[in-house]
Design an enzyme around this catalytic site. Structure first.
Site, PDB file in Angstrom:
ATOM      1  N   GLY A  99       0.831  -1.208   0.000  1.00  0.00           N
ATOM      2  CA  GLY A  99       0.000   0.000   0.000  1.00  0.00           C
ATOM      3  C   GLY A  99       0.861   1.251   0.000  1.00  0.00           C
ATOM      4  O   GLY A  99       0.521   2.250  -0.638  1.00  0.00           O
ATOM      5  N   ARG A 127      -7.928  -2.583  -2.021  1.00  0.00           N
ATOM      6  CA  ARG A 127      -7.717  -1.525  -1.018  1.00  0.00           C
ATOM      7  C   ARG A 127      -8.172  -0.171  -1.560  1.00  0.00           C
ATOM      8  O   ARG A 127      -8.012   0.121  -2.741  1.00  0.00           O
ATOM      9  CB  ARG A 127      -6.252  -1.517  -0.566  1.00  0.00           C
ATOM     10  CG  ARG A 127      -5.937  -2.830   0.154  1.00  0.00           C
ATOM     11  CD  ARG A 127      -4.580  -2.848   0.733  1.00  0.00           C
ATOM     12  NE  ARG A 127      -4.456  -1.929   1.849  1.00  0.00           N
ATOM     13  CZ  ARG A 127      -3.311  -1.715   2.496  1.00  0.00           C
ATOM     14  NH1 ARG A 127      -2.210  -2.339   2.108  1.00  0.00           N
ATOM     15  NH2 ARG A 127      -3.243  -0.873   3.509  1.00  0.00           N
ATOM     16  N   ASP A 329      -0.243  -0.404  13.208  1.00  0.00           N
ATOM     17  CA  ASP A 329       0.245  -1.684  12.677  1.00  0.00           C
ATOM     18  C   ASP A 329       0.550  -2.692  13.788  1.00  0.00           C
ATOM     19  O   ASP A 329       0.751  -3.880  13.515  1.00  0.00           O
ATOM     20  CB  ASP A 329       1.508  -1.469  11.830  1.00  0.00           C
ATOM     21  CG  ASP A 329       1.194  -0.750  10.521  1.00  0.00           C
ATOM     22  OD1 ASP A 329       0.003  -0.672  10.145  1.00  0.00           O
ATOM     23  OD2 ASP A 329       2.129  -0.255   9.880  1.00  0.00           O
ATOM     24  N   ARG A 360      -8.265  -6.606   9.401  1.00  0.00           N
ATOM     25  CA  ARG A 360      -7.576  -7.084  10.614  1.00  0.00           C
ATOM     26  C   ARG A 360      -8.517  -7.219  11.798  1.00  0.00           C
ATOM     27  O   ARG A 360      -8.209  -7.974  12.735  1.00  0.00           O
ATOM     28  CB  ARG A 360      -6.382  -6.179  10.935  1.00  0.00           C
ATOM     29  CG  ARG A 360      -5.239  -6.416   9.955  1.00  0.00           C
ATOM     30  CD  ARG A 360      -3.982  -5.632  10.289  1.00  0.00           C
ATOM     31  NE  ARG A 360      -2.925  -5.971   9.331  1.00  0.00           N
ATOM     32  CZ  ARG A 360      -1.875  -5.195   9.059  1.00  0.00           C
ATOM     33  NH1 ARG A 360      -1.718  -4.044   9.681  1.00  0.00           N
ATOM     34  NH2 ARG A 360      -0.969  -5.590   8.191  1.00  0.00           N
TER      35      ARG A 360
HETATM   36  C1  S3P Z   1       2.423   3.571   6.324  1.00  0.00           C
HETATM   37  C2  S3P Z   1       1.293   4.159   6.846  1.00  0.00           C
HETATM   38  C3  S3P Z   1       0.226   3.400   7.511  1.00  0.00           C
HETATM   39  C4  S3P Z   1       0.688   2.002   7.918  1.00  0.00           C
HETATM   40  C5  S3P Z   1       1.424   1.319   6.805  1.00  0.00           C
HETATM   41  C6  S3P Z   1       2.665   2.121   6.427  1.00  0.00           C
HETATM   42  C7  S3P Z   1       3.444   4.417   5.674  1.00  0.00           C
HETATM   43  O1  S3P Z   1      -0.872   3.261   6.613  1.00  0.00           O
HETATM   44  O2  S3P Z   1      -0.420   1.231   8.326  1.00  0.00           O
HETATM   45  O3  S3P Z   1       1.818   0.027   7.202  1.00  0.00           O
HETATM   46  O4  S3P Z   1       4.582   3.968   5.475  1.00  0.00           O
HETATM   47  O5  S3P Z   1       3.106   5.578   5.344  1.00  0.00           O
HETATM   48  P1  S3P Z   1      -2.031   4.381   6.476  1.00  0.00           P
HETATM   49  O6  S3P Z   1      -1.451   5.587   5.886  1.00  0.00           O
HETATM   50  O7  S3P Z   1      -3.060   3.747   5.577  1.00  0.00           O
HETATM   51  O8  S3P Z   1      -2.534   4.600   7.871  1.00  0.00           O
END
Ligand code: S3P
Length: 444
Positions: A99, A127, A329, A360
């Protein structure tokens, strides 16, 4: 399927966890957009961060990824192309399960003088991407969800962008970073407000590369990231600290297994990430922060000893509000700890858990219940009635690395044996996880 048995002796020893995933991604991206070369040490060679390397290589950036030792230390060298040096890829960019790669790179692609397609695995294709399509479109971007479902694949037709003031309804570092990266190319300033400060690696790191960017927090606890574009980025030497999200599994294991004592070296303790330490200390955890180093991204060694975890005077413990983004996380492994704690733990304001690598809330509740825990899912979290003894079960990871690692930890205190399905998914963020866990249990 991996079978794990209850541990019959304490965990004792020292460990270093792999580099921080969020910082590793950003180190590649920002180095690619900088002038000159950057040298990165401590980089996480998990599948997600390798996807980021692959995407930027396809955009014409030379990345010496053979992990060449410089002065004996494995180093990645990125030969930056500057903000305007990327070239059109000749195939769709594939971000795998990541993501962070998908959402951050979309901000860069929205501003390029070419178009391209962006997609990932089946999890990425479910997603939500509307959260980035909407602000990027407001900046003048042209992004289409090919299946018209606001998910990947995305077709991104690069445009000239203008800065915006954006009020993000959720505290998401991926959304914030996507907008800020687009903002590097935009005319005028870009400001992103969020209800609570999400991880601020983008702000800290872009500033180190030379960007004019800062955070401000208002009296109500809301936060803003403010970017004034126009300054080029310059290559850097970056040392990535260990990932607190990976350290969390060893913290939890040491707290749960009687008589354990584990020293975890060089863990990133940026305040926007270290909520797990505050919450566990409030629950009675014996965690000592040693050798703190606050230069660049803060880091320290953590000494963790077995502890009796408990709630407040009313037998309850709440994890809610602005704390949530600082440990989002870590909630799967915190839920496992809460299952063994002497209290009722209430997690609220965490609806974001539903749109992570898996849902989750479902994955935690279904698996903990199978192990004998009294747990109820709610719309934005869960209620865990801790204290029931856990027993082994077959764990469905939903191909989610953090579910697999959290339940490997649960297996250490569960009666009988626990079987973890699709355990290879840990390679997303921690390829050597089971080896490290085994080494720590062998050191006794
Ligand atoms: C992340 C932000 C978080 C986190 C992901 C890593 C990042 O997601 O859950 O594992 O590196 O910017 P969200 O921005 O969707 O909260």
């Amino acid at each position: 399927m991996l079978t794990l048995n209850r541990l019959s002796h304490p965990l004792r020893g020292e460990i270093s966890v792999p580099g921080d995933k969020s910082i590793s991604h950003r180190s590649i991206m920002f180095s690619a957009l900088a002038n000159g070369s950057s040298e990165i040490t401590g980089f996480l060679e998990g599948a997600d961060c390798l996807a980021t390397i692959d995407c930027f290589q396809k955009l014409g950036v030379q990345i010496d990824h053979s992990y060449r030792p410089v002065n004996g230390v494995p180093t990645i060298t990125v030969h930056g192309k500057g903000l305007h040096g990327l070239t059109a890829p000749n195939a769709p960019l594939y971000t795998g399960n990541s993501g962070t790669t998908t959402r951050l790179i979309a901000g860069v692609l929205a501003a390029q003088p070419f178009s391209c397609d962006l997609t990932g695995d089946t999890s990425i294709e479910t997603r939500p991407m509307k959260r980035i399509i909407k602000p990027l479109t407001a900046m003048g971007g042209d992004i289409t969800s090919v299946m018209e479902n606001d998910c990947c694949p995305l077709h991104i037709n690069g445009q000239k962008l203008h800065g915006i003031v954006y009020h993000d309804p959720v505290a998401s570092a991926q959304v914030k970073s996507c907008i800020l990266l687009a903002g590097l190319y935009a005319s005028g300033d870009t400001v992103v407000y969020e209800p609570a400060l999400s991880r601020n690696h983008t702000e800290i790191m872009l500033r180190a590369y030379g960007a004019d960017i800062h955070n401000s927090i208002d009296v109500s606890g809301g936060a803003a990231a403010i970017l004034h574009p126009g300054t080029p980025l310059q290559g850097l030497r970056i040392n990535v600290p260990g990932d607190i999200s990976s350290a969390a599994y060893f913290i939890a294991a040491a707290l749960m297994v009687p008589d354990s004592e584990v020293l975890i070296h060089n863990v990133g303790i940026n305040k926007t990430r270290a909520g797990i330490l505050c919450v566990l200390k409030q629950m009675g955890a014996d965690i000592t922060v040693l050798n703190e180093d606050n230069s660049f991204e803060p880091r320290a060694d953590l000494l963790v000893r077995y502890s009796h975890l408990h709630g407040g005077a009313n037998g309850k413990f709440e994890i809610v509000g602005k704390t949530i983004p600082t440990l989002i996380d870590e909630l799967p492994v915190i839920a496992v700890l809460a299952a063994t704690a002497d209290c009722e733990t209430i997690i609220r304001d965490a609806a974001e858990l539903k749109v992570k690598e898996s849902n989750r809330i479902t994955a935690i509740c279904e698996n903990l219940r199978k192990m004998g825990c009294d747990i109820e899912p709610t719309d934005d979290g869960m209620v865990i009635h801790g204290g029931n003894p856990l027993h082994g079960a077959e764990i469905d990871t939903h191909l989610d690395h953090r579910i697999a690692m959290s339940f490997a930890v649960a297996s250490m205190v569960a009666e009988g044996s626990t079987r973890i399905k699709d355990e290879k998914c840990v390679d997303i963020s921690y390829p050597g996880f089971f080896r490290d866990l085994q080494n720590l249990t062998k050191l006794n």
